[in-house]
Every structure is written in C-alpha cells, then in structure tokens.
Write an enzyme that holds these catalytic residues in place. Structure first.
Site, short mmCIF file in Angstrom:
data_model
loop_
_atom_site.label_atom_id
_atom_site.label_comp_id
_atom_site.label_asym_id
_atom_site.label_seq_id
_atom_site.Cartn_x
_atom_site.Cartn_y
_atom_site.Cartn_z
N GLU A 192 -2.07 -8.93 4.14
CA GLU A 192 -2.04 -9.31 5.56
C GLU A 192 -3.42 -9.27 6.21
O GLU A 192 -3.69 -10.04 7.14
CB GLU A 192 -1.05 -8.44 6.34
CG GLU A 192 -1.48 -7.00 6.63
CD GLU A 192 -1.55 -6.10 5.40
OE1 GLU A 192 -1.05 -6.49 4.33
OE2 GLU A 192 -2.11 -5.00 5.51
N HIS A 224 -3.66 -5.22 0.27
CA HIS A 224 -3.20 -5.65 1.59
C HIS A 224 -3.32 -7.16 1.80
O HIS A 224 -4.36 -7.64 2.24
CB HIS A 224 -4.04 -4.97 2.68
CG HIS A 224 -3.70 -3.54 2.88
ND1 HIS A 224 -2.76 -3.12 3.80
CD2 HIS A 224 -4.16 -2.42 2.28
CE1 HIS A 224 -2.66 -1.81 3.76
NE2 HIS A 224 -3.49 -1.35 2.84
N CYS A 254 0.83 -1.21 0.00
CA CYS A 254 0.00 0.00 0.00
C CYS A 254 0.86 1.26 0.00
O CYS A 254 1.47 1.59 -1.01
CB CYS A 254 -1.01 -0.03 1.15
SG CYS A 254 -2.37 1.13 0.90
#
Ligand SMILES: *[C@@H]1O[C@H](CO)[C@@H](O)[C@H](O)[C@H]1NC(C)=O
Ligand SMILES: *[C@@H]1O[C@H](CO)[C@@H](O)[C@H](O)[C@H]1NC(C)=O
Ligand SMILES: *[C@@H]1O[C@H](CO)[C@@H](O)[C@H](O)[C@H]1NC(C)=O
Length: 276
Positions: free
Chosen positions: A205, A203, A92
């Site tokens: 994660e 993202h 990001c």
C-alpha cells in the site's frame, strides 16, 4: 452480523450465504485496528487504522469497515469448510499474526529489514499460486527485478523456521523469500494451500499512499502498478463472497465513512489515520 474480507488483516464478507457462482459487486472489507503505541498519537485514541490501508482497498472498488470482532480467522476457516468463501489478507504485522493464528505459536525471529525496498526472490510455486497465476505479462519480472516491495519490519519468519514447522508448511505455500540486513532468509509472501488466506511481510500500500520524504517509499510507475495489482487481487477475492449485513441500515452504520480521518503527517509516517 458483520459482512466482511481482512488487511493488516482484511477479511471478507461473513454471514451464511448460498454456494457462490455469482460475483458480489458490492464487497465490504473489514480492517483490523492497530494499537496506538506512539505517544504523539495517543491523544487521538487508543486504536487506529492508517488511511493508507483504507485507500488501498477502496482503490479496487470496495467499501471498508472497522469490525469490532477478532474472530475473523476462525470464521474464515469454518466458512471454507462449509463451502463459503471468506478471504483474509495479512500485511506485515498481519502476516505475522496469521502465522501465530495458524500455529498457536510465536515463531518470530529478528529479521531487520527497515526502510528498504527489495525485489522478491520468487519460488517455483508462483506459477500455480492463486496470487500470481493470472498475473499480467511483465508483473513477475517487475516483482523479481525491481525494488518495489517496501520492508518496514524488525522481525519475521525465517525460511528455516518455516521449513521446520510442520503446521506452517502444511497450511501455507511460500511464494517468495528475501534476505534481511544480515543475510538471513525470511518468508516475504505466502498463501494458504486450501483457504483464501494471503500474507505479505512487505507493504504493497505504501507505493501509492505514503509520502513521508524521510522514508524510501517506492513510487515509480511499476511500484504503483504492483500496488494496484495486489489491491485488485484481494478485492476480487472478496467479490467471491456473498456475505452481507442483514439490513442496509446496519451496513451504513458500520462503514468507515462514518469516521473522519485525522491529519497526522506532521507527527507520524502516515498522512492520515482513523482513530477509535
Ligand atoms: C532464493 O530462494 C531460494 C529458495 O526458494 C533460496 O535457496 C535462495 O538462497 C534464495 N536466494 C536469495 C538471493 O535469497
Ligand atoms: C530511509 O532510506 C532513505 C533512502 O535510502 C534514506 O534517505 C532515509 O534517510 C532513510 N530513513 C530512515 C528513517 O532511516
Ligand atoms: C500537526 O498538524 C496539526 C494540524 O495542522 C496541528 O494542529 C498540530 O499542532 C501539528 N502538530 C505539530 C507537533 O506540529
């Protein structure tokens, strides 16, 4: 000196080392801190690392530290030139920072894509890319067909900007694009042509480590699978680096285990974070 690989800029083991054929099975990866901008979080500290990124990396078998230097990009470029492996990963804002570091320019445009999970529009470079050429069967199908990549950005690098910027083009290969809320195409995944440097505008994660029910984090089995894939990929890159601390004492003092994460799920979209 610091041993390392980055996220939001992760970066890989520093310090000089012999040409690598052996794997480093004790990799340590640095995560660049973020400025605290949220008023509710300021009482805890001025900079922070969300636990999400720490867990993402730890889940693939490494230890994490918070480096006090911002010279990782220069070190990675110099290391590669002298035959040492030094991987960097940008997620990001980390992705956006990589494009600024490579070009010396702020190339961001408005590309609103907030709280939306998208399938990647993969490019023809995928099959020869370091990121995907060893992907297990079915992974590319999941990535290109299911809503597994979570976007939380207002700005990005448009496909048009990328195409017309020689520095970006010479340095990175575009592996996927997506379209923002207005239909504008932006670069969502890239890797450097000649360096172990990787960037995702989305993202990976959150699929495993963020749970706020106010947001559309993808938690399906395939979303969890691709999240683990990217953690494994990057930590495997870090294992190719033999950079290390000069002493065990120095190493122990730097590890993130020395800090205790704070519970912030009631005042932020993260569950926990480390403050500095
Ligand atoms: C997918 O990417 C290609 C470029 O690689 C682009 O020409 C095409 O318009 C994109 N499709 C969508 C739906 O974004
Ligand atoms: C995020 O998206 C989900 C699902 O589309 C929606 O229920 C939620 O309200 C959105 N959250 C915000 C803050 O926009
Ligand atoms: C959030 O949770 C912490 C820990 O339980 C508590 O101390 C704090 O008062 C809570 N803050 C708010 C705004 O609810």
């Amino acid at each position: 000196m610091v041993p390392l690989s980055w996220l939001l800029l992760f970066f890989g083991p520093l310090l000089t080392c012999p040409a690598v054929t052996e794997l480093n099975t004790r990799p340590i990866i640095g995560i660049v801190v973020q400025q605290v901008t949220d008023k509710e979080l300021l009482p805890f500290g001025n900079t922070f690392i969300a636990d999400t990124y720490v867990k993402f990396l730890e889940s693939a078998g490494c230890r994490v530290l918070c480096p006090d230097c911002q010279i990782f990009y220069k070190l990675a470029i110099e290391s590669t030139a002298s035959g040492h492996y030094f991987p960097i990963w940008g997620t990001c804002m980390g992705f956006q920072l990589l494009t600024a570091l490579t070009t010396g320019m702020d190339l961001l445009s408005s590309t609103p894509s907030y709280n939306v999970s998208l399938p990647l529009n993969l490019t023809s470079h995928v099959s020869s890319s370091k990121m995907f050429r060893n992907a297990p069967p079915g992974l590319l199908q999941v990535l290109s067909q299911e809503q597994v990549t979570a976007n939380f950005h207002h700005f990005g690098i448009t496909a048009q900007t990328f195409k017309t910027n020689e520095k970006l083009n010479n340095f990175y290969r575009v592996l996927s694009t997506n379209r923002d809320e207005n239909g504008v195409e932006f670069v969502s995944t890239m890797e450097a042509r000649n360096y172990p440097i990787y960037g995702v505008q989305w993202h990976p994660e959150v699929n495993r480590f963020q749970w706020s029910s106010d947001y559309a984090f993808p938690h399906s089995p395939s979303a969890v699978w691709i999240s683990q894939y990217f953690a494994d990929f990057f930590v495997n890159e870090a294992r190719k680096s033999q950079n290390h601390f000069e002493s065990v004492e120095e190493e122990e003092a730097a590890l993130i285990y020395n800090w205790t994460p704070k519970y912030i799920a009631n005042i932020s979209t993260y569950e926990q974070a480390y403050f500095f």
